[in-house]
Design a protein around this motif. Structure first.
Motif, PDB file in Angstrom:
ATOM      1  N   LYS A   1       0.825  -1.213   0.000  1.00 41.11           N
ATOM      2  CA  LYS A   1       0.000   0.000   0.000  1.00 41.11           C
ATOM      3  C   LYS A   1       0.859   1.263   0.000  1.00 41.11           C
TER       4      LYS A   1
ATOM      5  N   ASN B   1       2.080   5.106  -5.215  1.00 41.71           N
ATOM      6  CA  ASN B   1       1.404   6.355  -5.569  1.00 41.71           C
ATOM      7  C   ASN B   1       2.038   6.923  -6.827  1.00 41.71           C
TER       8      ASN B   1
ATOM      9  N   SER C   1      -4.263   0.979  -5.639  1.00 40.99           N
ATOM     10  CA  SER C   1      -3.220   1.910  -5.203  1.00 40.99           C
ATOM     11  C   SER C   1      -3.762   3.337  -5.169  1.00 40.99           C
ATOM     12  N   ASP C   2      -2.875   4.282  -4.808  1.00 44.75           N
ATOM     13  CA  ASP C   2      -3.224   5.700  -4.765  1.00 44.75           C
ATOM     14  C   ASP C   2      -2.771   6.437  -6.025  1.00 44.75           C
TER      15      ASP C   2
ATOM     16  N   SER D   1      -3.044   8.310  -9.413  1.00 42.38           N
ATOM     17  CA  SER D   1      -4.089   9.145  -9.996  1.00 42.38           C
ATOM     18  C   SER D   1      -3.885   9.275 -11.504  1.00 42.38           C
TER      19      SER D   1
ATOM     20  N   CYS E   1      -8.961   1.643  -8.259  1.00 43.65           N
ATOM     21  CA  CYS E   1      -8.225   2.909  -8.215  1.00 43.65           C
ATOM     22  C   CYS E   1      -9.242   4.046  -8.230  1.00 43.65           C
TER      23      CYS E   1
ATOM     24  N   ARG F   1      -8.839   7.180  -7.765  1.00 42.07           N
ATOM     25  CA  ARG F   1      -8.335   8.478  -8.214  1.00 42.07           C
ATOM     26  C   ARG F   1      -8.104   8.533  -9.725  1.00 42.07           C
TER      27      ARG F   1
END
Length: 346
Positions: free
Chosen positions: A89, A92, A112-113, A115, A137, A139
């Motif tokens: 985790k 990004n 995941s983070d 974007s 996801c 974002r």
């Protein structure tokens, strides 16, 4: 006499030997194939895998310097580190962009983070991606998927959905995947070739969206018949094409990158893993206000270039009108024209 006794002892020993491979003898004979399989199962991890496991356990300590040190890593090391970061985790935009390599053919950023910004930058670097997983996801929007399709012309498999935001993005991607054609006189979609596509996902073949609703599935079947949604594994393939491993929902795309690494690498000791909520794609999960907000954001992003163009046109029109109405400016323009004509005559 002694030679005779030795000869008889050897003869008795030979008669007691069992040459039947399938029998349950005291010392069974093992084939080379079985020995090779046993060795592969018990094969110790390589030194590289052990080093990656150690780095993965302390990955959060080097993330800030990852951009400076990752440039010297080989492509397989980078993708293994990205897989470990995703499982821990820690993945990004900054991490995935630092590790991205132009030779990558697979990208797994699920859950995941990452974007739209990170996805677009990775797509600009990794132009030969063939399979991408953006499921769960929240974002990533349809704008990021559109840029991904435009940069990666070899993209064949896309995995999405898994959470309300990702399901919403997948529904909006229908217009992105829908092909627009030069030639509209073809007898059927099956006779069209990729070269005739103007826009749309030219090479996309497999779409993995496990919780797709029936209405959206019918729209994909009607508008994008070349894209197979949620293909089933079959020994005969699908329409003569074998379903790739990346299009199967029960396997992770980046599993081969970490198959030789100890799973304890991405286990956080002293913490209880969160229970994942059930993957539901029902529209009830998003409130009406959130739906309107997401629709407004998508529409605003889509109309932004046209709005900027209109602003520039209005500015130029206003400048022309002001120049025609202002007497001093008009006199300067006439004087400039007169001086030009005088120089031409002289």
């Amino acid at each position: 006499m002694e030679k005779g006794k030795a000869l008889s002892a050897i003869t008795d020993s030979l008669t007691k030997l069992n040459f039947n491979i399938g029998s349950n003898s005291q010392y069974p004979i093992t084939t080379s194939h079985v020995s090779r399989k046993t060795w592969e199962k018990r094969r110790p991890p390589s030194l590289v895998s052990l080093c990656l496991g150690l780095i993965g356990k302390h990955l959060e300590d080097i993330i800030l310097d990852l951009d400076a040190i990752a440039g010297n890593f080989p492509a397989d090391i980078k993708i293994a580190m990205a897989a470990i970061a995703r499982r821990r985790k820690l993945l990004n935009d900054e991490v995935i962009v630092s590790l991205a390599d132009s030779s990558w053919e697979f990208l797994d950023i699920s859950g995941s983070d990452v974007s739209d910004i990170g996805l677009v930058k990775v797509a600009e670097i990794c132009k030969f991606l063939r399979a991408v997983d953006i499921s769960r996801c929240s974002r990533i929007t349809s704008g990021g998927v559109s840029d991904l399709v435009q940069h990666c012309h070899s993209l064949e498999t896309l995995r999405c959905g898994g959470c309300p935001r990702s399901d919403y993005t997948a529904r909006w991607c229908l217009d992105i995947f829908k092909p627009k054609l030069h030639n509209m006189e073809g007898d059927s979609w099956e006779e069209l070739v990729t070269a005739e596509f103007v826009n749309g996902a030219k090479s996309l073949r497999w779409l993995v969206w496990p919780k797709i609703d029936k209405a959206t599935l019918e729209m994909y079947a009607t508008e994008c018949p070349r894209i197979v949604v949620n293909p089933k594994p079959s020994p005969f393939g699908f329409r003569g094409t074998k379903v790739p491993r990346e299009a199967l929902p029960d396997v992770a795309i980046d599993d081969p990158a970490v198959e030789d690494i100890d799973p304890k690498t991405w286990v956080l000791y002293g913490s209880v893993p969160k229970a994942m909520p059930p993957l539901l794609s029902s529209p009830v999960e998003l409130s009406m206000a959130e739906k309107f907000r997401l629709a407004f954001v998508e529409r605003d992003n889509r109309l932004a270039p046209k709005r900027a163009k209109n602003i520039r046109q209005h500015q130029r029109r206003a400048e022309r009108e002001w120049a025609m109405m202002d007497a001093r400016t008009k006199a300067l323009a006439l004087a400039s024209q007169a001086s030009k004509s005088f120089h031409i005559r002289s």
